[in-house]
Design a protein around this motif. Structure first.
Motif, short mmCIF file in Angstrom:
data_model
loop_
_atom_site.label_atom_id
_atom_site.label_comp_id
_atom_site.label_asym_id
_atom_site.label_seq_id
_atom_site.Cartn_x
_atom_site.Cartn_y
_atom_site.Cartn_z
N LYS A 69 0.84 -1.20 0.00
CA LYS A 69 0.00 0.00 0.00
C LYS A 69 0.87 1.25 0.00
O LYS A 69 1.71 1.44 0.87
N CYS A 71 1.28 5.50 0.04
CA CYS A 71 0.59 6.58 0.74
C CYS A 71 -0.34 7.30 -0.24
O CYS A 71 -0.16 7.25 -1.45
N SER A 72 -1.32 7.98 0.31
CA SER A 72 -2.28 8.68 -0.55
C SER A 72 -1.77 10.07 -0.96
O SER A 72 -2.29 10.66 -1.89
N HIS A 73 -0.75 10.57 -0.29
CA HIS A 73 -0.18 11.89 -0.60
C HIS A 73 1.29 11.71 -0.97
O HIS A 73 2.18 12.00 -0.18
#
Length: 113
Positions: A69, A71-73
């Motif tokens: 996974k 990071c989203s940023h």
């Protein structure tokens, strides 16, 4: 009836399984029995083939990593990593108070180092 123990497999292990499936020397069922993995897990590995290969090629993950996974940023992560490398290059001690102080400073420039 015994419960099956849930286990997480490394990216390296999953890629080994994928290579064995692609060799076609063994059937999928034989591969599952040999490595003690459920058929549904093998199906999931096959379904995520592209994602696993991308994670391996992207080389942000070590082969021993179990989760892929990101990071989203990503821009924020890259900025923090750049700050970390810059601080390490000039021998700034990175203890918890320094990191917390840096987090609280918001959009400050890198010149503060």
């Amino acid at each position: 009836m015994s419960k099956r123990k849930h286990s997480a497999y490394t990216i390296d292990f999953k890629l080994q399984i994928l290579s064995k499936v692609e060799e076609k020397k063994l059937t999928k069922t034989e591969i599952c029995k040999k490595h003690s993995i459920p058929n549904s897990r093998l199906s999931t590995i096959l379904k995520d083939r592209e994602k696993l290969q991308k994670a391996h090629d992207y080389s942000k993950f070590r082969p021993a990593t179990k989760k892929t996974k990101l990071c989203s940023h990503e821009a924020l992560e890259d900025a923090v990593f750049a700050w970390f490398r810059q601080a390490m290059a000039i021998n700034v001690p990175l203890s918890s108070p320094v990191v917390i102080l840096r987090q609280g400073s918001g959009n400050s420039t890198n010149n503060e180092l």
